[in-house]
Write a protein that holds these residues in place. Structure first.
Motif, PDB file in Angstrom:
ATOM      1  N   ARG A 104       7.619   6.271   4.287  1.00 41.63           N
ATOM      2  CA  ARG A 104       8.965   6.800   4.034  1.00 41.63           C
ATOM      3  C   ARG A 104      10.014   6.349   5.031  1.00 41.63           C
ATOM      4  O   ARG A 104      11.143   6.786   4.953  1.00 41.63           O
ATOM      5  CB  ARG A 104       8.909   8.327   4.036  1.00 41.63           C
ATOM      6  N   GLY A 105       9.641   5.575   5.997  1.00 37.79           N
ATOM      7  CA  GLY A 105      10.619   5.113   6.968  1.00 37.79           C
ATOM      8  C   GLY A 105      10.958   6.167   8.016  1.00 37.79           C
ATOM      9  O   GLY A 105      12.028   6.112   8.619  1.00 37.79           O
ATOM     10  N   SER A 106      10.087   7.135   8.230  1.00 29.91           N
ATOM     11  CA  SER A 106      10.344   8.163   9.243  1.00 29.91           C
ATOM     12  C   SER A 106      10.391   7.570  10.643  1.00 29.91           C
ATOM     13  O   SER A 106      11.047   8.100  11.529  1.00 29.91           O
ATOM     14  CB  SER A 106       9.266   9.244   9.204  1.00 29.91           C
ATOM     15  N   ILE A 107       9.667   6.484  10.835  1.00 33.75           N
ATOM     16  CA  ILE A 107       9.714   5.763  12.098  1.00 33.75           C
ATOM     17  C   ILE A 107      10.531   4.500  11.815  1.00 33.75           C
ATOM     18  O   ILE A 107      10.079   3.617  11.081  1.00 33.75           O
ATOM     19  CB  ILE A 107       8.302   5.399  12.592  1.00 33.75           C
ATOM     20  N   PRO A 108      11.749   4.420  12.317  1.00 34.59           N
ATOM     21  CA  PRO A 108      12.622   3.288  11.986  1.00 34.59           C
ATOM     22  C   PRO A 108      11.960   1.933  12.243  1.00 34.59           C
ATOM     23  O   PRO A 108      11.375   1.702  13.294  1.00 34.59           O
ATOM     24  CB  PRO A 108      13.832   3.489  12.904  1.00 34.59           C
ATOM     25  N   GLY A 109      12.011   1.090  11.237  1.00 37.09           N
ATOM     26  CA  GLY A 109      11.477  -0.263  11.341  1.00 37.09           C
ATOM     27  C   GLY A 109       9.970  -0.354  11.242  1.00 37.09           C
ATOM     28  O   GLY A 109       9.404  -1.417  11.469  1.00 37.09           O
ATOM     29  N   VAL A 110       9.303   0.751  10.906  1.00 41.30           N
ATOM     30  CA  VAL A 110       7.839   0.743  10.844  1.00 41.30           C
ATOM     31  C   VAL A 110       7.390   1.154   9.449  1.00 41.30           C
ATOM     32  O   VAL A 110       7.854   2.145   8.903  1.00 41.30           O
ATOM     33  CB  VAL A 110       7.230   1.710  11.896  1.00 41.30           C
ATOM     34  N   ASN A 111       6.491   0.370   8.851  1.00 39.61           N
ATOM     35  CA  ASN A 111       5.879   0.741   7.574  1.00 39.61           C
ATOM     36  C   ASN A 111       4.368   0.508   7.686  1.00 39.61           C
ATOM     37  O   ASN A 111       3.870   0.180   8.757  1.00 39.61           O
ATOM     38  CB  ASN A 111       6.508  -0.036   6.405  1.00 39.61           C
ATOM     39  N   SER A 112       3.660   0.660   6.588  1.00 42.06           N
ATOM     40  CA  SER A 112       2.195   0.554   6.641  1.00 42.06           C
ATOM     41  C   SER A 112       1.728  -0.828   7.084  1.00 42.06           C
ATOM     42  O   SER A 112       0.605  -0.970   7.556  1.00 42.06           O
ATOM     43  CB  SER A 112       1.582   0.931   5.302  1.00 42.06           C
ATOM     44  N   ASP A 113       2.578  -1.850   6.955  1.00 39.70           N
ATOM     45  CA  ASP A 113       2.201  -3.186   7.432  1.00 39.70           C
ATOM     46  C   ASP A 113       2.106  -3.234   8.955  1.00 39.70           C
ATOM     47  O   ASP A 113       1.403  -4.072   9.506  1.00 39.70           O
ATOM     48  CB  ASP A 113       3.209  -4.235   6.959  1.00 39.70           C
ATOM     49  N   GLN A 114       2.820  -2.354   9.643  1.00 35.33           N
ATOM     50  CA  GLN A 114       2.787  -2.324  11.106  1.00 35.33           C
ATOM     51  C   GLN A 114       1.760  -1.327  11.669  1.00 35.33           C
ATOM     52  O   GLN A 114       1.632  -1.190  12.881  1.00 35.33           O
ATOM     53  CB  GLN A 114       4.160  -1.966  11.683  1.00 35.33           C
ATOM     54  N   MET A 115       1.019  -0.629  10.797  1.00 35.72           N
ATOM     55  CA  MET A 115       0.021   0.324  11.279  1.00 35.72           C
ATOM     56  C   MET A 115      -1.058  -0.425  12.051  1.00 35.72           C
ATOM     57  O   MET A 115      -1.539  -1.468  11.624  1.00 35.72           O
ATOM     58  CB  MET A 115      -0.626   1.088  10.132  1.00 35.72           C
ATOM     59  N   LYS A 116      -1.420   0.140  13.209  1.00 34.84           N
ATOM     60  CA  LYS A 116      -2.471  -0.433  14.048  1.00 34.84           C
ATOM     61  C   LYS A 116      -3.568   0.605  14.234  1.00 34.84           C
ATOM     62  O   LYS A 116      -3.294   1.804  14.312  1.00 34.84           O
ATOM     63  CB  LYS A 116      -1.896  -0.841  15.398  1.00 34.84           C
ATOM     64  N   LEU A 117      -4.800   0.123  14.307  1.00 35.77           N
ATOM     65  CA  LEU A 117      -5.959   1.006  14.447  1.00 35.77           C
ATOM     66  C   LEU A 117      -6.827   0.542  15.607  1.00 35.77           C
ATOM     67  O   LEU A 117      -6.969  -0.657  15.847  1.00 35.77           O
ATOM     68  CB  LEU A 117      -6.810   0.988  13.173  1.00 35.77           C
ATOM     69  N   GLN A 118      -7.403   1.506  16.277  1.00 36.00           N
ATOM     70  CA  GLN A 118      -8.450   1.252  17.254  1.00 36.00           C
ATOM     71  C   GLN A 118      -9.618   2.148  16.855  1.00 36.00           C
ATOM     72  O   GLN A 118      -9.440   3.349  16.669  1.00 36.00           O
ATOM     73  CB  GLN A 118      -7.983   1.564  18.670  1.00 36.00           C
ATOM     74  N   ILE A 119     -10.792   1.567  16.712  1.00 35.54           N
ATOM     75  CA  ILE A 119     -11.968   2.299  16.237  1.00 35.54           C
ATOM     76  C   ILE A 119     -12.971   2.400  17.382  1.00 35.54           C
ATOM     77  O   ILE A 119     -13.257   1.405  18.047  1.00 35.54           O
ATOM     78  CB  ILE A 119     -12.649   1.571  15.053  1.00 35.54           C
TER      79      ILE A 119
END
Length: 184
Positions: A104-119
């Motif tokens: 939804r753009g709640s974090i300006p300039g960030v969408n699911s393409d910018q999601m990062k994960l550490q497992i």
């Protein structure tokens, strides 16, 4: 319903004369000596320092702004497949979460393409060589996996039954713990 004011109720504590201090634990005083009771002290709080939240947990991986830490547990009761247990642990960690902020753009300039994960997986040491990391990574529908760490953890215990029809080699049950760090 009428409420009474505490000012309307006369209240005072009677003075209790003390010739000597009362023991800290009167119910066990007869079983323990006073010198032993005085030696009992509370345990100090253990403090652990953590790295800054904006840094990745693995060397050589890019930094991440941490938003969530999701945790899960996975089991494989039949077949002794540590990869299945690890996949279930990861699914458990992420299955009851919705992260609309990335859509939804709640974090300006960030969408699911910018999601990062550490497992980070806790896997019994004896089962670690049999873990298929690529199959476990396939559990995550989106997000770039920055690091994937396997540490000693989890458990191997008895399931109480060995069913050859279900692929059991023995009655071992594999348990894996997962921590999934989500950020951008």
């Amino acid at each position: 319903m009428r409420l009474l004011s505490t000012a309307a109720i006369p209240f005072s504590l009677p003075a209790i004369p003390r010739s000597r201090p009362s023991p800290p634990f009167p119910q066990i005083h007869s079983f323990l000596s006073p010198s032993l009771l005085l030696s009992i002290r509370p345990r100090p709080q253990l403090r652990r320092s953590f790295p800054p939240l904006s840094m990745a947990t693995q060397p050589h991986s890019e930094p991440m702004n941490l938003l969530f830490v999701e945790m899960g547990v996975g089991y494989d009761q039949h077949g002794q497949d540590i990869t299945a247990a690890a996949m279930r642990a990861c699914k458990d960690a992420i299955s009851s979460n919705s992260i609309p902020a990335f859509r939804r753009g709640s974090i300006p300039g960030v969408n699911s393409d910018q999601m990062k994960l550490q497992i980070k997986l806790g896997v019994p040491r004896s089962a670690q060589p049999f873990l298929d990391v690529e199959r476990v990574k396939s559990v995550f529908p989106y997000g770039k996996i920055l690091s994937f760490e396997v540490v000693d953890g989890g458990m191997i215990c008895s399931s109480g039954v060995c069913l050859e029809a279900m692929g059991d080699k023995n009655d071992d049950c594999y348990i894996v713990n997962a921590a999934v760090y989500v950020g951008y």
